[in-house]
Design a protein around this motif. Structure first.
Motif, mmCIF file in Angstrom:
data_model
loop_
_atom_site.group_PDB
_atom_site.id
_atom_site.type_symbol
_atom_site.label_atom_id
_atom_site.label_comp_id
_atom_site.label_asym_id
_atom_site.label_seq_id
_atom_site.Cartn_x
_atom_site.Cartn_y
_atom_site.Cartn_z
ATOM 1 N N PHE A 174 0.819 -1.210 0.000
ATOM 2 C CA PHE A 174 0.000 0.000 0.000
ATOM 3 C C PHE A 174 0.855 1.262 0.000
ATOM 4 N N SER A 175 2.051 1.167 0.579
ATOM 5 C CA SER A 175 2.926 2.341 0.621
ATOM 6 C C SER A 175 3.453 2.713 -0.757
ATOM 7 N N ILE A 176 3.382 1.764 -1.696
ATOM 8 C CA ILE A 176 3.866 2.020 -3.061
ATOM 9 C C ILE A 176 2.889 2.888 -3.834
ATOM 10 N N ILE A 177 1.610 2.794 -3.473
ATOM 11 C CA ILE A 177 0.572 3.514 -4.215
ATOM 12 C C ILE A 177 0.702 5.018 -4.011
ATOM 13 N N SER A 178 0.633 5.757 -5.079
ATOM 14 C CA SER A 178 0.629 7.221 -5.008
ATOM 15 C C SER A 178 -0.222 7.757 -6.155
ATOM 16 N N ILE A 179 -1.150 8.607 -5.810
ATOM 17 C CA ILE A 179 -2.026 9.199 -6.818
ATOM 18 C C ILE A 179 -1.705 10.680 -6.923
ATOM 19 N N ASN A 180 -1.275 11.104 -8.084
ATOM 20 C CA ASN A 180 -0.917 12.497 -8.288
ATOM 21 C C ASN A 180 -2.155 13.384 -8.261
ATOM 22 N N GLU A 181 -2.046 14.481 -7.566
ATOM 23 C CA GLU A 181 -3.163 15.423 -7.500
ATOM 24 C C GLU A 181 -3.316 16.141 -8.829
ATOM 25 N N SER A 182 -4.551 16.213 -9.292
ATOM 26 C CA SER A 182 -4.807 16.870 -10.567
ATOM 27 C C SER A 182 -4.529 18.371 -10.465
ATOM 28 N N LYS A 183 -3.964 18.930 -11.514
ATOM 29 C CA LYS A 183 -3.669 20.364 -11.552
ATOM 30 C C LYS A 183 -4.794 21.164 -12.215
ATOM 31 N N PHE A 234 -11.270 20.038 -11.409
ATOM 32 C CA PHE A 234 -11.168 18.900 -10.499
ATOM 33 C C PHE A 234 -10.953 19.371 -9.062
ATOM 34 N N LYS A 235 -10.173 20.435 -8.895
ATOM 35 C CA LYS A 235 -9.939 20.969 -7.553
ATOM 36 C C LYS A 235 -11.236 21.514 -6.959
ATOM 37 N N SER A 236 -12.023 22.193 -7.782
ATOM 38 C CA SER A 236 -13.294 22.734 -7.319
ATOM 39 C C SER A 236 -14.246 21.611 -6.935
ATOM 40 N N MET A 237 -14.289 20.572 -7.760
ATOM 41 C CA MET A 237 -15.150 19.432 -7.474
ATOM 42 C C MET A 237 -14.710 18.728 -6.201
ATOM 43 N N SER A 238 -13.403 18.659 -5.990
ATOM 44 C CA SER A 238 -12.879 18.016 -4.787
ATOM 45 C C SER A 238 -13.344 18.742 -3.532
ATOM 46 N N ILE A 273 -16.078 20.539 -3.208
ATOM 47 C CA ILE A 273 -17.517 20.296 -3.049
ATOM 48 C C ILE A 273 -17.760 18.934 -2.411
ATOM 49 N N ILE A 274 -17.031 17.932 -2.892
ATOM 50 C CA ILE A 274 -17.192 16.566 -2.367
ATOM 51 C C ILE A 274 -16.841 16.508 -0.893
ATOM 52 N N LYS A 275 -15.761 17.188 -0.511
ATOM 53 C CA LYS A 275 -15.303 17.150 0.878
ATOM 54 C C LYS A 275 -16.238 17.899 1.820
ATOM 55 N N ASN A 276 -16.919 18.917 1.310
ATOM 56 C CA ASN A 276 -17.731 19.778 2.161
ATOM 57 C C ASN A 276 -19.220 19.448 2.143
ATOM 58 N N THR A 277 -19.596 18.386 1.475
ATOM 59 C CA THR A 277 -21.001 17.983 1.417
ATOM 60 C C THR A 277 -21.135 16.502 1.715
ATOM 61 N N ASN A 278 -22.386 16.074 1.936
ATOM 62 C CA ASN A 278 -22.658 14.651 2.140
ATOM 63 C C ASN A 278 -22.676 13.987 0.764
ATOM 64 N N SER A 279 -21.537 13.500 0.332
ATOM 65 C CA SER A 279 -21.361 13.065 -1.058
ATOM 66 C C SER A 279 -21.566 11.568 -1.228
ATOM 67 N N VAL A 280 -22.017 11.207 -2.400
ATOM 68 C CA VAL A 280 -22.106 9.801 -2.790
ATOM 69 C C VAL A 280 -21.431 9.647 -4.144
ATOM 70 N N ALA A 281 -21.071 8.435 -4.481
ATOM 71 C CA ALA A 281 -20.409 8.165 -5.762
ATOM 72 C C ALA A 281 -21.291 7.275 -6.619
ATOM 73 N N ILE A 282 -21.315 7.554 -7.906
ATOM 74 C CA ILE A 282 -22.050 6.734 -8.860
ATOM 75 C C ILE A 282 -21.063 6.170 -9.864
ATOM 76 N N CYS A 283 -21.056 4.859 -9.978
ATOM 77 C CA CYS A 283 -20.162 4.200 -10.937
ATOM 78 C C CYS A 283 -20.853 4.098 -12.286
ATOM 79 N N ILE A 284 -20.208 4.584 -13.311
ATOM 80 C CA ILE A 284 -20.747 4.513 -14.667
ATOM 81 C C ILE A 284 -19.914 3.521 -15.462
ATOM 82 N N ARG A 285 -20.507 2.375 -15.773
ATOM 83 C CA ARG A 285 -19.833 1.360 -16.578
ATOM 84 C C ARG A 285 -20.190 1.586 -18.044
ATOM 85 N N ILE A 286 -19.206 1.534 -18.889
ATOM 86 C CA ILE A 286 -19.476 1.730 -20.310
ATOM 87 C C ILE A 286 -19.646 0.408 -21.046
#
Length: 230
Positions: free
Chosen positions: A161-170, A174-178, A180-193
């Motif tokens: 798990f220590s190997i995993i690293s996700i680069n923050e989007s510039k 995406f920063k604005s959406m992040s 909103i997600i952190k400051n609200t009661n958020s849920v995720a919807i998976c969209i399969r294509i």
């Protein structure tokens, strides 16, 4: 000791990022515990368009296992691609297993000389497979399966798990959406294509009105409405 260092474990990648992480984690755990070099190869030996699968074509010889294993790189995992020799041994053991099943009517063969292929037998954790991998004496050990259990790599879980690293989007959106997600009661919807459906000789068609294919926007709107009522 030099012979131990020359041993290799080759992880056969299959599926999307989630599937590949479990495959990576199991292979990495075996690599760390048995001091094997870790390589990656694709399950398929035919042409694919997905980046996580490797193209193979007789005309391009075995070198057409190109370096396209890149889904794991999305979470900061570097992969060591298989070379010509490894590709050849992988094809060899698969062909021999195929012949043993079709002609010799046996499923016992999974090893020849210094090459071994261990396949997942079920979708449940199998300690015997873990032990077989750790105790294998084969110089080239191929493992193929989904391995979707943390028990396959729990001994090295923290290190993996220590190997995993996700680069923050510039990107600002995406920063604005992040925020909103952190400051609200958020849920995720998976969209399969896409959707994989079991097919039989009697039923080879896909009813796109019920499942399969690409769901239309109404499907997701109904899902959102259902979540709002909870």
């Amino acid at each position: 000791m030099s012979n131990e260092k020359n041993k290799k474990i080759i992880c056969v990648l299959n599926g999307g990022l989630g599937n590949q992480f479990f495959q990576y984690a199991f292979a990495k755990c075996i690599s760390l515990q048995s001091n094997r070099e870790l390589y990656f190869i694709s399950k398929e030996i035919k042409n694919h368009t997905n980046d996580y699968e490797l193209d193979f074509d007789i005309k391009n010889n075995l070198n057409s296992f190109q370096n396209k294993i890149n889904l794991l790189s999305l979470i900061g995992i570097n992969t060591k691609r298989s070379n010509f020799v490894i590709n050849f041994f992988y094809l060899l053991i698969r062909v021999l297993i195929f012949i043993s099943k079709k002609i010799l009517k046996t499923t016992e063969l999974n090893k020849i000389l210094f090459i071994e292929l261990i396949n997942e037998k079920s979708n449940k954790f199998d300690s015997s497979i873990l032990n077989s991998c750790l105790n294998s004496k084969s110089k080239f050990l191929f493992i193929s399966g989904y391995w979707q259990s943390r028990k396959y790599f729990q001994n090295k879980e923290e290190e993996i798990f220590s190997i995993i690293s996700i680069n923050e989007s510039k990107k600002n959106n995406f920063k604005s959406m992040s925020k909103i997600i952190k400051n609200t009661n958020s849920v995720a919807i998976c969209i399969r294509i896409y959707e994989e459906l079991p097919q039989t000789n009697k039923n080879t068609s896909i009813d796109k009105n019920t499942m399969g294919g690409i769901p239309n926007i109404d499907f997701y709107n109904k899902a959102i409405d259902a979540i709002k009522t909870k």
